[in-house]
Design an enzyme around this catalytic site. Structure first.
Site, PDB file in Angstrom:
ATOM      1  N   CYS A 175       0.836  -1.192   0.000  1.00  0.00           N
ATOM      2  CA  CYS A 175       0.000   0.000   0.000  1.00  0.00           C
ATOM      3  C   CYS A 175       0.872   1.243   0.000  1.00  0.00           C
ATOM      4  CB  CYS A 175      -0.938   0.015   1.210  1.00  0.00           C
ATOM      5  SG  CYS A 175      -0.062   0.121   2.783  1.00  0.00           S
ATOM      6  N   CYS A 215       3.451   1.633   2.788  1.00  0.00           N
ATOM      7  CA  CYS A 215       4.724   0.936   2.569  1.00  0.00           C
ATOM      8  C   CYS A 215       5.660   1.803   1.738  1.00  0.00           C
ATOM      9  CB  CYS A 215       4.485  -0.395   1.855  1.00  0.00           C
ATOM     10  SG  CYS A 215       3.425  -1.548   2.741  1.00  0.00           S
ATOM     11  N   ASP A 255       8.917  23.803 -35.197  1.00  0.00           N
ATOM     12  CA  ASP A 255      10.009  24.060 -36.123  1.00  0.00           C
ATOM     13  C   ASP A 255       9.512  23.741 -37.536  1.00  0.00           C
ATOM     14  OD1 ASP A 255      12.713  24.395 -37.080  1.00  0.00           O
ATOM     15  OD2 ASP A 255      12.811  22.210 -37.184  1.00  0.00           O
TER      16      ASP A 255
END
Length: 765
Positions: free
Chosen positions: A31, A34, A445
């Site tokens: 989770c 952790c 460009d």
């Protein structure tokens, strides 16, 4: 990414060591809490910062070179998790090595389902049913839930709590109360019958909670197994990239071939590629000719012809003849390795939304424990039955697991970056996706981006009485002997128009700065710049003025000393340029043209594509200044380019987008790379980013909303612990499943308001 150290040198304040980057595979995380714990543990080492991704099970650690990888591994293990360096540079994400295997889940289900049915359906309860339930529940509560208890104990030893802490406490509380009721509360008496309730109220008579004790681990394990399967699919793009390359190669030494693993191939060695084999690594063809299928790597459907002197890319498929290739890049330096690294970087990174979610998850477990204790105390203090108080507290513990919160963002990013790689869009990291969604201005460009970057014959204007085919055929035959870009463009157009065979030339002469001359079909032919030609007829003079105004290059063809035609040569637009600009406007973005070319050429392209804002004669520094000006005006800017002259602007923009056919400098400065070099893919990237961030928001809303709604319901006793476990598991699966939809996402085409005007790449008839 590889498991060793990699990354550009960097400096951090107070750290004199060179900083390097190391990836770790972390096991045992379940989770967001952790994730937060692992990050905190690593950050306690001086000079170390870390980002941990729950979905991929990877930690990316930036640390001084003097801090060995072993110390990082030891820090993660000290937090109660496993850690190791990834198997190799091409290894995909090691996602779920610590999840329950399918056979164990099947055994737990076989034991738990009868217990749940006996508790939920009073008509199935027979004499001694409660003791049969005990016999079936004990293996589930102990062996089947061992992983929860082990990780909860590890967290307790380190004075922290995780999702496993909540699940373990819920199982122990349910099983403990059931044991008390059976031994001392009268629930073990023969003939006991128990009604089923969806709430915490047990009803009349003795009550046991074995259905919660087995249902919670069953649903949580089932949810994790389903998460593992769908999350593995989101990581399939990286593993597919890792499997693209050749595994061995036939090296040519002293005229003999020797088969070796591709890892042993060195730069400069020559290797053989037979029909049907993959090119082992990036290199240059030294002998032979063939066609290469690039679809595995770039999605390009048409095979590309290659011969001596042509560059080839590793992992492309040889579909023609035998090739002899000299290796130029091997290992991590190849294009495939760079693409794999970009995808891995993107999947290891963490978005801002996820950093917030992980921070919340880090304090969520202690808060949930506190709420459960308060609920237990409140119910007991209010005079409720002890069984009802325990049930409400257990329901809070189970339903509060922050698994969905930890998975909400990384699974969406994992799926999006994988899908992007399939579409030819390489995202450098989650930050690029977030920036892409906020973009409102796109600076384009011209040369090599909106145009092909190659000289082509745009138009041929003939003098009165001259035959266009004859003029072009003779001019093309003459220019076929020239190496000048204008000459090659004229010769290529002549072949397309008049066939591959051009007439022979006698007395070919090249005059530097002027043009070429010779005899074709017995007629003296000259192709020269306009200033070197005689007086032009009015029609050709008018065409010359128009060509010069558009920034085109024009040459005059003279037959027998008389001007016969004016050939206009220039850069042609890419096929998808008009669609790109139209689609950019259709999704609310403003296109801006910035080019180093003169005003005429810039204006011609802008008018054809419908771009209102044009900046011509822009140097690399001026392009960067333009980006700064746009940002200062409150715009969020993306720059699309392909050359070295675009690198400064790409780095200065909110997001740089480089064409995969461009230079390494441009690709290195960009946050997004279009692998196939198709400009239209930038629109797909924007749409994918928007869909991804929408998915992340939906996931987070569900994850937070789920807890906001169900925790109060559990606290007031309106939720049975078994149903709480089911709801918690379903929430995680829904979050991951919603993210998985990105794996099949395809951009819907934007219908053009008007058909694109054709760009003349051949000759006017």
């Amino acid at each position: 990414m590889s498991g060793g150290t990699a990354g550009a040198p960097a400096r951090a304040e107070g750290v004199t060591d060179e900083l390097v980057t190391t990836d770790l595979t972390v096991g045992g995380m379940t989770c967001g809490a952790c994730v937060a714990r692992v990050e905190r543990k690593l950050a306690r080492i001086d000079g170390v910062s870390a980002g941990v991704n729950l979905a991929t099970g990877r930690a990316r650690v930036v640390h001084p070179a003097s801090v060995p990888a072993g110390k990082l591994v030891a820090a993660v293990e000290a937090a109660g998790y496993t850690a190791e360096l990834p198997a190799g540079p091409d290894s995909g994400p090691a996602l779920h090595e610590d999840l329950v295997p399918a056979w164990q889940l099947a055994v737990v289900a076989a034991l738990a389902v009868p217990v749940i049915l006996l508790a939920m359906v009073p008509g199935l309860q027979f004499e001694g049913w409660q003791w049969v339930s005990v016999a079936l529940a004990v293996p589930v509560v102990t062996w089947g839930s061992a992983a929860f208890h082990r990780r909860a104990w590890q967290g307790l030893r380190h004075a922290t709590g995780t999702m496993d802490s909540l699940v373990s406490l819920g199982i122990i509380a349910s099983a403990g109360w059931s044991a008390y009721a059976l031994l001392f509360g009268g629930a073990g008496e023969p003939g006991m019958r128990m009604p089923f309730s969806l709430t915490a109220a047990p009803g009349e008579g003795a009550h046991v909670y074995l259905e919660a004790a087995v249902g919670v681990p069953l649903f949580v394990l089932c949810g994790r197994w389903l998460e593992g399967r769908v999350r593995d699919r989101t990581g399939s793009a990286l593993r597919a990239l890792a499997e693209l390359g050749a595994k061995d190669v036939s090296v040519l030494e002293d005229g003999r071939e020797r088969r070796i693993p591709v890892e042993q191939l060195l730069p400069g060695q020559e290797f053989v590629v037979r029909p049907g084999e993959k090119v082992a690594t990036d290199g240059v063809v030294t002998e032979g000719g063939s066609a290469l299928d690039l679809s595995l790597l770039t999605g390009e459907s048409m095979p590309v012809e290659v011969g001596p002197g042509d560059r080839v890319t590793g992992a492309t498929l040889n579909v023609g003849g035998r090739l002899l290739v000299r290796a130029t890049e091997v290992g991590r330096d190849t294009q495939l390795a760079r693409i794999t690294a970009l995808v891995a970087d993107a999947q290891t990174g963490k978005a801002r939304a996820q950093r917030l979610a992980d921070t919340v998850a880090g304090v969520f477990v202690p808060c949930a424990l506190a709420i459960a204790v308060c609920v237990l105390g409140f119910w007991l203090g209010a005079g409720a039955a002890p069984s009802a108080a325990v049930t409400a507290a257990v329901a809070v513990l189970v339903v509060a697991c922050p698994c969905a919160l930890g998975l909400a963002t990384p699974t969406a990013l994992l799926a999006a970056t994988g899908r992007g790689a399939e579409l030819g869009v390489l995202v450098r990291g989650p930050e690029a996706l977030e920036s892409l969604r906020r973009i409102d201005t796109v600076v384009l460009d011209k040369t090599g981006t909106l145009t092909s970057g190659r000289m082509e014959l745009i138009a041929a204007h003939t003098a009165p009485g001259a035959d266009p085919d004859t003029v072009l055929r003779r001019a093309g035959a003459l220019e076929d002997h020239s190496e000048h870009p204008v000459g090659r463009a004229v010769a290529a157009a002549a072949r397309r128009r008049c066939g591959e065979t051009l007439p022979p030339v006698r007395g070919f002469t090249a005059e530097p700065g002027t043009g070429v001359s010779g005899e074709v079909d017995g007629v003296a032919v000259r192709v020269v710049r306009p200033g070197a030609a005689g007086t032009l007829p009015a029609a050709l003079a008018t065409a010359l003025t128009a060509a010069e105004a558009d920034g085109r290059t024009a040459v005059v063809v003279e037959l027998a000393g008389e001007p016969a035609a004016l050939l206009v040569v220039g850069d042609s637009l890419r096929p998808g340029s008009y669609r790109t600009v139209h689609r950019l406007r259709a999704i609310g973005l403003t296109p801006v043209l910035a080019t180093g070319d003169g005003p005429g050429a810039a204006r011609a392209v802008a008018e054809h594509l419908g771009i209102a804002e044009v900046h011509s004669g822009a140097s690399p520094e001026r392009k960067a200044e333009l980006v700064a000006e746009l940002r200062a005006a409150g715009r969020t800017v993306a720059v699309v380019g392909d050359g070295v002259n675009d690198a400064v602007a790409l780095a200065a923009a909110d997001l740089g987008v480089a064409l995969g056919t461009g230079t390494d400098a441009a690709i290195g400065a960009a946050g997004l790379t279009l692998v196939r070099g198709e400009i239209e893919t930038v629109v797909d990237a924007v749409l994918l980013a928007r869909r991804t961030l929408a998915t992340v928001r939906a996931n987070l809303c569900w994850a937070f909303g789920y807890n906001a709604v169900l925790i109060p319901l559990a606290a007031v006793g309106l939720l049975n612990p078994m149903l709480a476990g089911l709801a918690m598991s379903v929430s995680s699966v829904l979050v991951v499943g919603n993210s998985l939809r990105l794996r099949t996402w395809s951009p819907a085409p934007v219908r053009s308001a008007r058909p694109a005007r054709p760009v003349r790449a051949g000759v006017d008839r």
